[in-house]
Scaffold this active site. Structure first.
Site, PDB file in Angstrom:
ATOM      1  N   SER A  15      58.545  63.808  85.854  1.00  0.00           N
ATOM      2  CA  SER A  15      59.884  63.222  85.790  1.00  0.00           C
ATOM      3  C   SER A  15      60.747  63.665  86.957  1.00  0.00           C
ATOM      4  CB  SER A  15      60.570  63.632  84.477  1.00  0.00           C
ATOM      5  OG  SER A  15      61.954  63.371  84.563  1.00  0.00           O
TER       6      SER A  15
ATOM      7  N   LYS B  42      62.363  55.334  77.442  1.00  0.00           N
ATOM      8  CA  LYS B  42      63.269  54.732  78.437  1.00  0.00           C
ATOM      9  C   LYS B  42      64.463  54.117  77.699  1.00  0.00           C
ATOM     10  CE  LYS B  42      61.030  55.948  82.057  1.00  0.00           C
ATOM     11  NZ  LYS B  42      61.620  56.988  82.901  1.00  0.00           N
TER      12      LYS B  42
ATOM     13  N   ASP C 279      59.304  52.137  86.239  1.00  0.00           N
ATOM     14  CA  ASP C 279      60.375  51.190  85.893  1.00  0.00           C
ATOM     15  C   ASP C 279      59.950  49.731  86.092  1.00  0.00           C
ATOM     16  OD1 ASP C 279      61.993  53.323  85.273  1.00  0.00           O
ATOM     17  OD2 ASP C 279      63.068  53.313  87.184  1.00  0.00           O
TER      18      ASP C 279
HETATM   19  C1  S3P Z   1      64.813  58.097  87.864  1.00  0.00           C
HETATM   20  C2  S3P Z   1      63.615  58.617  87.436  1.00  0.00           C
HETATM   21  C3  S3P Z   1      62.756  57.943  86.446  1.00  0.00           C
HETATM   22  C4  S3P Z   1      63.118  56.472  86.295  1.00  0.00           C
HETATM   23  C5  S3P Z   1      64.604  56.279  86.156  1.00  0.00           C
HETATM   24  C6  S3P Z   1      65.312  56.792  87.400  1.00  0.00           C
HETATM   25  C7  S3P Z   1      65.610  58.865  88.850  1.00  0.00           C
HETATM   26  O1  S3P Z   1      62.930  58.576  85.195  1.00  0.00           O
HETATM   27  O2  S3P Z   1      62.448  55.931  85.188  1.00  0.00           O
HETATM   28  O3  S3P Z   1      64.907  54.912  85.990  1.00  0.00           O
HETATM   29  O4  S3P Z   1      66.527  58.290  89.460  1.00  0.00           O
HETATM   30  O5  S3P Z   1      65.318  60.059  89.018  1.00  0.00           O
HETATM   31  P1  S3P Z   1      62.089  59.910  84.789  1.00  0.00           P
HETATM   32  O6  S3P Z   1      62.525  60.996  85.668  1.00  0.00           O
HETATM   33  O7  S3P Z   1      62.454  60.158  83.349  1.00  0.00           O
HETATM   34  O8  S3P Z   1      60.660  59.554  84.953  1.00  0.00           O
END
Ligand code: S3P
Length: 428
Positions: free
Chosen positions: A165, A341, A314
């Site tokens: 993440s 999500k 995403d």
């Molecule tokens: C993001 C990281 C992702 C993504 C989110 C935006 C970011 O989430 O799904 O839309 O800007 O760091 P995760 O860190 O939970 O994977």
């Protein structure tokens, strides 16, 4: 808001053509406000995404005492490099990125704060952020928003990310900039690295060694910068898929961010047979950018799993639509993160896309789905469940369906892609 989408009548030959520019990258827009607010002086941002989530980040920092002005898509951030305690709870609406990253930053401040969000955000897990921050010495209460943060002097940690993440990684990195000593994050599966790139651009002491990210508290505040934000590849994904499923389409999408940690959608679509070409490749503010040309080409099924998942997490709602138009069975696995999500996307994608068919070609799995392509889609009435990426996926699938469709609860597209329906000439 509900939007009517006129489907492709048999033989009508609906197609996409022309040149498109898309709104700025959501991840980079959030980070531009956060780092601009941490820097001492004036940061200028161009191409800012004015979607609801990024506006939440602006509001948050205004309540923390930072002067921020937005004019069109240009932002001026004038900061003293430090923050004042907000009078009220910070409410970040639907924005998971704001909640996770700002929690990291607030953990390292000397004052107390409470941060919360809307009903959907209150269901999204926060322990993935609060556990490492607690190991750094912070005092945080709440497994879900609202999160109450009692500011403390933090110490750096050595931490291996248990979930891939970028939000968690970024929260720890931001906290680490206010902590004593060194923070070392081990990232077993790479995730988007916009925070690292932008921190470096703002003069932070940060380095990457293999799958380790090492940062140290700086002796001086971050240096303000001028930033131009590229178009969001996650938004471009909907146009790329639409052009790949509507015969005779040919489009050019200008100035799209093509950071390699985000280009899984391109690799997958190419593997499926899509005709995608990069033009005018360049680097700006540390981020790779290109103009992307897509011409219609028939698609075939693929398998998506493992380290590829964070590079397209995403985009899976859009990929699911491509899979419906591909020959064969597409398998998506190791994507259990979809369940936490904006909605449980495995459930909502399967449930809503199934409405195009009498007998569903989608089998949801615990960590993904199996999608049989090649059946005709028939227009129907859909619900976005308030999930912006689901609303846009349903809309592009509906463009290629027979008969007309209705996407209800579609206002949420404004979260990441204001103007989406206009750009596709779909009117409510
Ligand atoms: C993001 C990281 C992702 C993504 C989110 C935006 C970011 O989430 O799904 O839309 O800007 O760091 P995760 O860190 O939970 O994977």
């Amino acid at each position: 808001m509900q939007v009517k989408i006129v489907g492709d009548k048999l033989g009508a030959g609906k197609r996409l053509s022309g040149t498109y520019t898309i709104p700025g990258d959501k991840s980079i827009s959030h980070r531009s406000v956060i780092l601009g607010a941490m820097a001492k002086g004036i940061t200028e941002v161009k191409g800012f995404l004015t979607g609801e989530d990024c506006l939440s980040t602006i509001r948050c920092f205004q309540l923390l005492g930072v002067e921020i002005n937005l004019e069109g898509t240009s932002l001026t951030i004038n900061s003293s490099g430090s923050f004042s305690p907000p009078l009220n709870t910070l409410d970040v609406g639907n924005s998971g990125t704001t909640l996770r990253l700002v929690t990291g930053l607030l953990a390292g401040q000397v004052f107390n704060t409470t941060i919360t969000g809307d009903a959907s955000l209150q269901k999204r897990p926060m322990e993935r952020v609060t556990i490492p921050l607690s190991l750094m010495g912070s005092n945080i209460i709440g497994k879900y928003a609202p999160i109450s943060i009692k500011g403390r002097q933090l110490k750096g940690i050595n931490y291996t990310l248990p979930v891939a993440s970028a939000q968690v990684k970024s929260a720890i990195l931001l906290a680490g900039l206010y902590a004593e000593g060194e923070t070392i994050i081990e990232e077993p599966i790479p995730t988007r690295d916009h925070t690292e790139i932008m921190l470096k651009y703002f003069g932070a002491d940060i380095a990457k060694k293999g799958n380790l990210i090492i940062s140290r508290r700086a002796s001086t505040p971050l240096k303000p910068q001028s930033i131009t934000i590229p178009g969001d590849i996650s938004s471009a994904a909907f146009l790329m898929v639409a052009a790949s499923i509507l015969p005779k389409s040919r489009i050019l999408i200008k100035d799209v961010g093509v950071n390699p940690t985000r280009t899984g959608i391109i690799h997958v679509l190419k593997r499926m047979g899509a005709d995608i070409r990069f033009h005018n490749e360049r680097v700006n503010c540390g981020e790779a950018i290109a103009d992307i040309e897509i011409r219609y080409a028939p698609l075939k099924a693929t398998i998506i799993s493992g380290v590829e998942i964070p590079t397209l997490i995403d985009e899976i709602p859009a990929i699911a639509v491509a899979a419906l138009f591909a020959e064969g069975k597409t398998i998506i696995k190791n994507a259990q993160e979809l369940r936490v999500k904006e909605t449980d996307r495995i459930q909502t994608i399967s449930e809503e896309l199934s409405k195009f068919f009498d007998k569903t070609p989608i089998i949801p799995k615990q960590d993904g789905m199996v999608i049989q392509g090649g059946f005709t889609l028939n227009g129907a009435e859909f619900n976005s469940h308030g999930d912006h990426r689901l609303a846009m996926s349903l809309a592009i699938a509906a463009l290629a369906a027979q008969g007309d469709s209705m996407v209800c609860n579609s206002q949420c597209v404004d979260i990441s892609f204001p103007g989406f329906f206009q750009i596709l000439q779909i009117h409510s």
